[in-house]
Design a protein around this motif. Structure first.
Motif, PDB file in Angstrom:
ATOM      1  N   GLU A 199       0.876  -1.165   0.000  1.00  0.00           N
ATOM      2  CA  GLU A 199       0.000   0.000   0.000  1.00  0.00           C
ATOM      3  C   GLU A 199       0.915   1.217   0.000  1.00  0.00           C
ATOM      4  O   GLU A 199       1.537   1.530   1.019  1.00  0.00           O
ATOM      5  CB  GLU A 199      -0.925   0.010   1.223  1.00  0.00           C
ATOM      6  N   GLU A 202      -4.556  -4.771  -3.590  1.00  0.00           N
ATOM      7  CA  GLU A 202      -5.993  -4.981  -3.687  1.00  0.00           C
ATOM      8  C   GLU A 202      -6.540  -4.584  -5.050  1.00  0.00           C
ATOM      9  O   GLU A 202      -7.535  -5.143  -5.505  1.00  0.00           O
ATOM     10  CB  GLU A 202      -6.718  -4.183  -2.599  1.00  0.00           C
ATOM     11  N   ASN A 203      -5.922  -3.593  -5.708  1.00  0.00           N
ATOM     12  CA  ASN A 203      -6.393  -3.170  -7.033  1.00  0.00           C
ATOM     13  C   ASN A 203      -5.295  -3.332  -8.074  1.00  0.00           C
ATOM     14  O   ASN A 203      -5.122  -2.492  -8.957  1.00  0.00           O
ATOM     15  CB  ASN A 203      -6.889  -1.711  -6.996  1.00  0.00           C
ATOM     16  N   GLU A 226      -6.017  -2.866 -11.799  1.00  0.00           N
ATOM     17  CA  GLU A 226      -6.650  -1.625 -12.223  1.00  0.00           C
ATOM     18  C   GLU A 226      -5.652  -0.476 -12.206  1.00  0.00           C
ATOM     19  O   GLU A 226      -4.686  -0.498 -11.446  1.00  0.00           O
ATOM     20  CB  GLU A 226      -7.813  -1.284 -11.278  1.00  0.00           C
ATOM     21  N   ASP A 227      -5.907   0.520 -13.052  1.00  0.00           N
ATOM     22  CA  ASP A 227      -5.099   1.736 -12.980  1.00  0.00           C
ATOM     23  C   ASP A 227      -5.529   2.532 -11.750  1.00  0.00           C
ATOM     24  O   ASP A 227      -6.724   2.796 -11.561  1.00  0.00           O
ATOM     25  CB  ASP A 227      -5.302   2.587 -14.237  1.00  0.00           C
ATOM     26  N   PRO A 228      -4.579   2.921 -10.903  1.00  0.00           N
ATOM     27  CA  PRO A 228      -4.942   3.632  -9.673  1.00  0.00           C
ATOM     28  C   PRO A 228      -5.341   5.077  -9.940  1.00  0.00           C
ATOM     29  O   PRO A 228      -5.167   5.607 -11.048  1.00  0.00           O
ATOM     30  CB  PRO A 228      -3.649   3.560  -8.854  1.00  0.00           C
ATOM     31  N   GLU A 229      -5.853   5.722  -8.919  1.00  0.00           N
ATOM     32  CA  GLU A 229      -6.167   7.148  -8.994  1.00  0.00           C
ATOM     33  C   GLU A 229      -4.872   7.930  -9.169  1.00  0.00           C
ATOM     34  O   GLU A 229      -3.831   7.567  -8.630  1.00  0.00           O
ATOM     35  CB  GLU A 229      -6.873   7.585  -7.704  1.00  0.00           C
ATOM     36  N   TYR A 239      -2.754   5.747  -3.895  1.00  0.00           N
ATOM     37  CA  TYR A 239      -3.047   4.400  -3.399  1.00  0.00           C
ATOM     38  C   TYR A 239      -2.682   3.352  -4.455  1.00  0.00           C
ATOM     39  O   TYR A 239      -3.494   2.974  -5.291  1.00  0.00           O
ATOM     40  CB  TYR A 239      -4.530   4.295  -3.037  1.00  0.00           C
ATOM     41  N   SER A 248      -1.947  -0.358  -4.541  1.00  0.00           N
ATOM     42  CA  SER A 248      -2.199  -1.446  -3.604  1.00  0.00           C
ATOM     43  C   SER A 248      -2.365  -2.776  -4.327  1.00  0.00           C
ATOM     44  O   SER A 248      -2.817  -2.819  -5.480  1.00  0.00           O
ATOM     45  CB  SER A 248      -3.462  -1.152  -2.788  1.00  0.00           C
TER      46      SER A 248
END
Length: 354
Positions: free
Chosen positions: A84, A119-120, A123-126, A115, A117
């Motif tokens: 993270e 967990e994602n 996916e492309d993060p923010e 973020y 992580s």
């Protein structure tokens, strides 16, 4: 999986005094934060994004901040990354006049990915992109960075995620262990073959391939041979004081059908479903680390093919593949517990044949 110091210590594989992680059975954890900083710096920093196209120049400078945690857990060769991270980058932005030489605006900005992580991971993060100059030229530079820099940052983060999934800094150590294990395998097989020949007829030990009863659950089967009478072995498994003796743990055991039991200091609880002295133990088992509502069934059958020899067949059904914490080692730990903490302990304490 319980951590050291939590739960029943006899059902947990502890570190050896010499530091050896035998067969990589228990978790080994590698801190990857500094490694992550170096890798992301190599992937992202001092990278030009635009070099004069439209008279614009964009370049990511350095990592301003990398906070959070990153680690890799390895157990029996399985890699489980965890991270993270909050990443902040700085970038240079220059707009030149139409002659390509005179500087119209030189400024800088930041890229924050708050973020990153596991967990994602798919996916492309923010991402947040800012620039110090908010005038028309500054906005043009920011838009250029969004168009060119944002996809670049996402691409490099995906490379980081892939590197973590392969073991991060632990990958090289894993590869060394695999080569070493492969080199030792033929010799180990020869030794085990000699032992089997020397002890022919003394042990019948079969761990069948675990079969999936339903999605997310497994069945464990074993066959063990002991030099004792069936009723003696039945009594050892059903007598509270004898159980305490060979496991060196607290236990409460009812000998009645429908009666409840608690073993390994409460790590395992359940109740008796059917009992036939010297022939059958059929029980409901549950481990405290399992998700709520999960119950498994244990069936132990006893046969005496000859006087003073007992063959025990174990069928343990509905064992979940993951515990309540998401660790996917439940089946392996349960199988090892039966083998090492119950059957082998009975042999060691009571002197049954091996």
């Amino acid at each position: 999986m319980a951590k050291l110091g939590e739960g029943d210590k006899r059902w947990i594989v502890e570190d050896r005094p010499d530091g050896t992680n035998v067969h990589n059975w228990h978790w080994s954890e590698t801190d990857c934060l500094e490694w992550s900083r170096n890798l992301l710096s190599n992937l992202l920093c001092n990278k030009p994004l635009l070099s004069g196209e439209g008279n614009l120049h964009l370049k990511i400078r350095k990592i301003e901040k990398l906070d959070g945690e990153a680690y890799v857990n390895v157990r029996k060769g399985k890699i489980i990354p965890g991270y993270e991270l909050n990443l902040v980058l700085s970038y240079e932005a220059v707009a030149k006049e139409s002659d390509g030489e005179s500087v119209m605006l030189s400024t800088e900005g930041t890229v924050e990915v708050p973020y990153i992580s596991d967990e994602n991971a798919g996916e492309d993060p923010e991402i947040r992109i800012t620039i110090k100059d908010d005038g028309p030229v500054g906005k043009r530079l920011k838009e250029a960075f969004i168009a060119k820099g944002k996809p670049f940052v996402f691409e490099k983060i995906r490379e980081y995620v892939d590197a973590m999934s392969r073991g991060g800094p632990a990958k090289e150590d894993l590869e060394v262990k695999k080569v070493t294990a492969a080199a030792k395998k033929p010799a180990a097989a020869a030794v085990s073959g000699d032992v089997a020949n020397n002890n022919s007829g003394s042990v019948v030990k079969e761990v069948k391939k675990k079969e999936k009863r339903r999605e997310g659950f497994k069945t464990i089967t074993m066959t063990e041979k002991f030099s004792c009478r069936a009723k003696d072995l039945f009594e050892i498994l059903m007598d509270e004081n004898r159980w305490k003796g060979f496991t060196q743990s607290n236990a409460r055991i009812s000998k009645e059908v429908g009666g409840e039991f608690s073993i390994f200091d409460g790590s395992v609880t359940g109740k008796n479903v059917e009992l036939q002295e010297g022939k059958l133990i059929f029980q409901q088992w549950r481990f405290g680390s399992w998700p709520d509502g999960i119950l498994s069934m244990v069936r132990l059958t006893f046969e005496e093919p000859e006087s003073g020899v007992t063959v025990v067949k174990l069928v343990h059904t509905d064992v979940p593949e993951e515990d309540r914490y998401g660790n996917s080692t439940v089946v392996e730990n349960t199988e090892r517990g039966w083998r090492d903490l119950i059957f082998q302990r009975i042999r060691a304490v009571f002197g049954f044949g091996v």
